[in-house]
Design an enzyme around this catalytic site. Structure first.
Site, PDB file in Angstrom:
ATOM      1  CB  ALA B 128      16.732  -3.969   6.608  1.00 57.95           C
ATOM      2  N   PRO B 132      17.383  -4.193  -3.806  1.00 56.22           N
ATOM      3  CG  PRO B 132      19.276  -2.923  -4.333  1.00 56.22           C
ATOM      4  CD  PRO B 132      18.734  -3.885  -3.312  1.00 56.22           C
ATOM      5  N   GLY B 133      16.940  -5.954  -5.935  1.00 54.55           N
ATOM      6  CA  GLY B 133      16.438  -6.984  -6.845  1.00 54.55           C
ATOM      7  C   GLY B 133      15.372  -7.866  -6.235  1.00 54.55           C
ATOM      8  N   GLY B 135      11.715  -7.404  -4.233  1.00 54.57           N
ATOM      9  CA  GLY B 135      10.648  -6.626  -3.627  1.00 54.57           C
ATOM     10  C   GLY B 135       9.585  -7.531  -3.057  1.00 54.57           C
ATOM     11  CB  SER B 136       6.305  -8.636  -4.403  1.00 53.87           C
ATOM     12  OG  SER B 136       5.714  -7.367  -4.506  1.00 53.87           O
ATOM     13  NE  ARG B 252       0.062  -8.821   3.736  1.00 53.28           N
ATOM     14  CZ  ARG B 252       0.605  -9.929   3.248  1.00 53.28           C
ATOM     15  NH1 ARG B 252       0.018 -11.086   3.406  1.00 53.28           N
ATOM     16  NH2 ARG B 252       1.742  -9.865   2.601  1.00 53.28           N
ATOM     17  CD  GLU B 375       3.616  -4.309   7.024  1.00 55.16           C
ATOM     18  OE1 GLU B 375       4.070  -3.604   7.895  1.00 55.16           O
ATOM     19  OE2 GLU B 375       3.281  -5.486   7.214  1.00 55.16           O
ATOM     20  CB  THR B 377       1.794  -4.559  -4.196  1.00 49.40           C
ATOM     21  OG1 THR B 377       1.755  -5.888  -4.738  1.00 49.40           O
ATOM     22  CG2 THR B 377       3.230  -4.056  -4.179  1.00 49.40           C
TER      23      THR B 377
END
Lengths: 377, 398
Positions: B128, B132-133, B135-136, B252, B375, B377
């Site tokens: 985890a 919400p705030g 991401g990348s 990756r 993993e 964008t």
């Protein structure tokens, strides 16, 4: 059916690393290209519409081709390695594509005779060109017509007693004027084949030098064969002809190696330019719009090279590379157009000016999908 | 030496896995796509297979076994990307649902102490990170971990957690000191059922529906002090965070190989239909003389080959101990993007067959999209590649 199915020849180690021999050859060529070609010489040759003979001689002196020919035919008797040739071609093309084609032009003639010719053909023709000095011989495959396909030729070779009578038109024959012999691709009663034609044969007419979109420095000529008589002994491989499919596979791999080199040159030039060019107070490379194009160029150049190596690996294993060479050339052709376009675009107006080499890469690169049979591995 | 010929060993791995994918994954792929959140019980047989494990440390006095000298080894990472491609040729959503093979298991296997390995090594672990705030920009997470006596107190919300419901433990990324930035970010193992730890909801997704993606809420969730993975110390440098990011260099190529599998499935199906229609793909005609459909197909096949070679190179480098940050991102940038484009194009070429749920092509188009997102964008991959080749820091190229 899975796409990946392939025949296995032997269980050699799988790997992406250059051997010591490969990497030392690559370094030697890269050094020579950097000191003699990149920058002014490549630009001047293009403007003068003329290759500098001293550079061609220097490259030939490295002996990349002659070394792989047995000693009895004038070579040095080392193992033939298409991988070495692919690496060699990329490095040369990263300097200049016209030069890469010209400097390795005799190789196409030499390897074809060596691998597919009769013993007599080898004895007769190889020593002429397997020489420490560069001697020109060339290949005539392309034909000046809409829908041209190297696999279905319109130039015809008809058997007549002890002779073949060849009729047809060829174009983009590199350095035809200076060549001692031409390897002419023709349709012999439904089978595509190659014929050795001596320059001076009365049935062979070499026209005025062509003007082309790219490769300004490379002399190319249209060639007309009109009732051109060739001894039956000069059909490559003898009466049954040669493995023309394999000839095409090898030229396709060579073109994808050259495409990789041209694209790499455009990528490297644009990348360094983007770091130096300052607009809005910072290098344009620090903007994502430009940086992402550079990233794409970086991985696509690698992808083109790996596709080339993949097809070459099949040849190294003594296997057919029909599918791999077809895909490698298709990929290299499309990608070279895309990447050399990016190169011009990143330089903007400066990319359109002939002072910068990216416009030359853009013009030359267009040839990858069009030109056939101009180089080999 | 450069040799890109597929070896017998690689072929064996591939065909074994392909049999499994054909026999086990394909037949249930549509069912679990239509029954989102239902546990794929058929996968229980994989529970005992330790995919994310590590060799036991040798006890004192135990003698090292002599290495077998003869057989050539197939590198673990190269082998893994081949396995994943085949499994995803079967079904990507099901691969993501393999028990005990979550990203959390990879994190535990990588940094857990022996004592932690004993406690969590056998358990299915989710990972985890995303909020919400955040991401990348995973350096900006706000979930907090506060030390209170012998316990860490966790607070925050975590979204897009793969295997959120099925996992038995979760590896939660949280900051112990917001002012320290990235250096303050640590990971913690939280067991299911711990008071204050709640699975808030499960998402409904575009694709990979067989995989349960959910949201965790942590509200004064207390866990033992030694459930922290790695050191609790906040160093001045961001080496720790960078170390965590480095694990992505390893994963990756695996995500890229997921794209390979799905894309190849779509291409295989399209080829089958093209050939059924009487067109022979013979790799011979000049591309100028091909129909638009044939040329599209060849080009897609060439792109797939390029995706695979970039992926295999990154994996091969890992097997050979070479630093592959650049090559891993190249592989994922190419494979995620072109996997998406190719699967879309296959649906186009298939026409009605590509839009109907009678066939899996439409599902592959939905499934493959995730490989250009999770993993890192495609855009993040391009940033990493660009910074590498330009020699720019993340400040010089934002």
């Amino acid at each position: 059916m899975p796409l990946m199915e392939e025949k296995i020849m032997e269980d050699k180690d799988f790997g992406f690393g250059l051997s010591e021999e490969q990497s030392s050859m690559k370094d030697t060529v890269a050094k020579l290209i950097k000191s003699m070609v990149i920058g002014n010489p490549a630009h001047d040759m293009d403007e003068e519409r003329k290759l500098h003979r001293d550079i061609i001689d220097k490259i030939w002196e490295l002996g990349a081709t002659v070394s792989m020919v047995p000693e009895e035919y004038g070579g040095y008797g080392m193992d033939y390695s298409p991988m070495m040739n692919a690496i060699f071609l990329e490095e040369l093309a990263a300097g200049d594509m016209a030069l890469a084609i010209a400097a390795t032009l005799p190789s196409t003639f030499i390897y074809t005779i060596l691998q597919m010719g009769t013993d007599e053909q080898k004895k007769k023709y190889l020593p002429l060109y397997c020489d420490p000095a560069y001697k020109t011989c060339t290949v005539a495959v392309n034909e000046p017509r809409f829908g041209f396909d190297a696999a279905t030729l319109e130039t015809k070779a008809a058997k007549n007693g002890e002779k073949y009578i060849i009729n047809g038109k060829k174009c983009f024959v590199p350095m035809a004027k200076d060549s001692g012999h031409l390897l002419v691709a023709a349709n012999a009663d439904g089978k595509m084949d190659l014929f050795i034609v001596e320059n001076g044969n009365p049935g062979l007419q070499i026209g005025e030098r062509e003007k082309n979109l790219g490769l300004y420095a490379l002399e190319t000529y249209p060639v007309t064969l009109e009732n051109c008589e060739v001894p039956a002994d000069d059909r490559v491989g003898g009466d049954n002809g040669c493995d023309y499919g394999r000839f095409l596979q090898k030229t396709r791999i060579a073109m994808s190696a050259i495409g990789t080199g041209v694209s790499r040159a455009s990528y490297e030039y644009a990348r360094e330019y983007a770091k130096e060019r300052v607009q809005f107070g910072e290098p344009i490379a620090s903007r994502q719009a430009i940086a992402f194009m550079i990233a794409e160029m970086a991985y696509e150049v690698d992808a083109m090279r790996l596709m080339t190596w993949k097809a070459t690996s099949a040849l190294e294993a003594g296997r057919e590379a029909k599918r791999e060479s077809y895909l490698a050339k298709l990929y290299a052709g499309e990608m070279t157009m895309k990447l050399t376009d990016y190169g011009v675009q990143i330089l903007g107006g400066h990319g359109f000016i002939r002072e910068n080499p990216v416009e030359r890469y853009y013009r030359n690169g267009r040839g990858i999908t069009i030109l056939e049979g101009m180089a080999t591995v | 030496m450069i040799n890109l010929e597929i070896t017998q060993k690689m072929m064996d791995v591939k065909s074994g896995m392909n049999n499994m994918a054909t026999g086990m994954l394909r037949p249930i792929a549509r069912h679990y796509d239509e029954h989102e959140h239902e546990y794929p019980k058929e996968l229980d047989m994989f529970r005992s297979i330790k995919i994310m494990s590590r060799p036991k440390k040798k006890k004192a006095g135990e003698e090292a076994k002599p290495e077998k000298p003869s057989a050539k080894k197939l590198g673990a990472n190269l082998s893994m990307v081949i396995v994943i491609e085949e499994m995803c040729w079967g079904d990507l959503g099901l691969l993501l649902s393999l028990p005990n093979a979550g990203l959390g298991n990879a994190a535990i296997a990588a940094v857990a102490t022996d004592e932690q390995m004993e406690r969590f090594g056998e358990k299915w672990a989710s990972m985890a990170i995303t909020e919400p705030g955040s991401g990348s920009d995973s350096g900006s997470i706000t979930a907090r971990a506060t030390l209170d006596g012998n316990e860490w107190v966790l607070d925050g919300e975590k979204i897009f957690v793969t295997c959120a419901e099925r996992a038995e433990v979760a590896v939660i990324w949280a900051t112990v000191d917001r002012s320290a930035g990235k250096a303050g970010i640590k990971s913690f193992v939280v067991e299911k059922g711990t008071p204050g730890f709640k699975l808030e909801k499960l998402e409904h997704k575009l694709g990979v529906r067989a995989s349960d993606t959910g949201t965790y809420v942590l509200d004064e969730c207390r866990i033992p002090k030694d459930n922290i993975l790695g050191s609790a110390e906040v160093k001045q440098s961001t080496e720790g965070f960078k170390g965590a990011m480095k694990t992505f260099d390893n994963t990756r190529p695996l995500v890229a190989s997921m794209a390979l599998g799905v894309t190849r499935a779509a291409l295989d199906f399209t080829r089958e239909k093209i050939e059924e229609s009487g067109v022979k793909l013979d790799y011979e005609k000049n591309p100028n003389n091909l129909s638009a459909m044939e040329k599209e197909f060849y080009l897609m096949e060439a792109h797939l080959e390029a995706m695979r070679l970039l992926t295999w190179r990154a994996a091969w480098m890992m097997d050979n101990g070479e630093f592959n940050n650049l090559e891993a991102s190249m592989a994922k940038a190419k494979a995620g993007r072109y996997g998406t484009l190719i699967c879309q194009k296959c649906c186009e070429l298939l026409g009605p067959l590509g839009f109907s749920c009678e066939n899996l092509a439409e599902k592959w188009m939905r499934d493959v999209k995730i490989t250009d997102i999770f993993e890192g964008t495609g855009q993040i991959q391009h940033l990493i590649v660009a910074r590498n080749v330009l020699g720019y820091s993340s400040k010089q190229l934002k």
